[in-house]
Scaffold this active site. Sequence first.
Site, short mmCIF file in Angstrom:
data_model
loop_
_atom_site.label_atom_id
_atom_site.label_comp_id
_atom_site.label_asym_id
_atom_site.label_seq_id
_atom_site.Cartn_x
_atom_site.Cartn_y
_atom_site.Cartn_z
N GLY A 238 2.75 -1.35 -1.02
CA GLY A 238 1.79 -2.36 -1.42
C GLY A 238 1.45 -2.21 -2.89
O GLY A 238 1.87 -1.25 -3.55
N CYS A 265 5.27 4.79 -0.16
CA CYS A 265 4.77 4.16 -1.38
C CYS A 265 3.24 4.16 -1.41
O CYS A 265 2.62 5.22 -1.42
CB CYS A 265 5.37 2.76 -1.52
SG CYS A 265 5.25 2.08 -3.18
N LEU A 266 2.58 3.00 -1.41
CA LEU A 266 1.13 2.97 -1.36
C LEU A 266 0.62 3.68 -0.12
O LEU A 266 -0.45 4.30 -0.12
CB LEU A 266 0.62 1.53 -1.40
CG LEU A 266 -0.90 1.34 -1.39
CD1 LEU A 266 -1.55 1.99 -2.61
CD2 LEU A 266 -1.26 -0.14 -1.32
N HIS A 348 10.86 3.73 -1.09
CA HIS A 348 11.13 2.75 -0.04
C HIS A 348 12.39 3.16 0.71
O HIS A 348 13.49 2.99 0.20
CB HIS A 348 11.33 1.36 -0.64
CG HIS A 348 10.11 0.79 -1.29
ND1 HIS A 348 10.00 -0.55 -1.64
CD2 HIS A 348 8.94 1.34 -1.66
CE1 HIS A 348 8.83 -0.78 -2.19
NE2 HIS A 348 8.16 0.37 -2.22
N GLU A 350 13.92 1.80 3.15
CA GLU A 350 14.83 0.72 3.56
C GLU A 350 15.68 0.22 2.40
O GLU A 350 16.73 -0.37 2.60
CB GLU A 350 14.00 -0.41 4.17
CG GLU A 350 13.73 -1.60 3.29
CD GLU A 350 12.98 -1.29 2.01
OE1 GLU A 350 13.11 -2.07 1.04
OE2 GLU A 350 12.28 -0.27 1.95
#
Length: 396
Positions: A238, A265-266, A348, A350
Amino acid sequence: MTPAAHSPVAPVGGALVLADCTAFEGEMIGASPDPRGGIASGEVVFNTVMTGYQEVITDPSYAGQIIAFTYPHIGNYGTTPIDAEARRPFCRGVVIRDLARRRSNWRSESDLDAFLARHGIAGIAGVDTRRLTRHVRDCGAMGGAFGPTPDDDSLGRLSAAAQAEPGTAGVDLVSEVTTAEPYAVGDGPWRVVAYDLGIKRAIVENLGQIATVEVVPAHTSASDVLAREPDGVFLSNGPGDPEMAGGVTAALGDLLGEVPIFGICLGQQVLGLALGGRSYKLPFGHHGGNVPVRDEATGRIEITSQNHNFAIESGSVPGVDETHVCLNDGSLEGFACRDLPAFAVQYHPEASPGPHDSRYLFDRFADLMSQFWGGPRNGAGGRGTGSHRNGEGGTR
């Protein structure tokens, strides 16, 4: 009478001006900027991907930011709805060196210029992005503004808008991008509740291979999450400052120890804060698909996809093992709790766009849920027997 020949629309000259008054000339593309002043503004960052520009532009983590692409040739394979990572782009604008005027790919349904215009995103092309990138690397991410320059006063207006841009620190951007209503995706054997802090479609699809995923708004309470009886909780990527995602951080206080948690991440940042860590803003962030990360346990190097301006301070989170480190700047890229079923990474897994080196982390999440519960829900709605956090089998 011979039909009149089609005359191409003359390019509109424009400029990008940074908060320190550094200016870059170019030509306007995409949508017209804000009609109130003809200016698009945001925090200027650069992204180093060589392909996947549509996935980057539609990544909700770019809310509040203007994306400058370091790769010079952008738009050559057009765009397609299949590659969109969110319902619409949330970035403030796009900066490009050379916009392809012809798209060449069988999957393409629109060119990039039309895509930006359709979604109300302004852009500027013909910019010396190498100079811009070096400037941001030297001086850090900063406010910027771009728009057409029809008169001598234009640069002054752009400069004023750039200096007035608040950036991403201390701004709640998660509330701009999170889903309004819960929704379900996937048919895997586990049950996972995913906090949408700005989640990308490809992340949900990867989770859907191991779980039935209920994506919930960022403001969802811990009691609401537990009422859904998940096998695990996922904290998504995010935008912006993790200190401004206080609702999620508070909810984690009641979820830790009750259910396995995986953050990216966030999601790593809010998990780190919930555990007592400290966050800080990186000089110009990590934005690209080629960031090298070392797994401290194995020494294995992963090339990762990243998009964040904030990070958790190494050594600040109590009760964790720091599992991954960025080889570019030594920043913390992953940790795992010693006494709680929770782990996180700063990138990330993915990788849309980017390499697939880190997709194993979804299986690691499944393994953590299996260790905690002993097995996923079966057709009768129960859980398999096996290891539980208290050694009492797989029921709650």
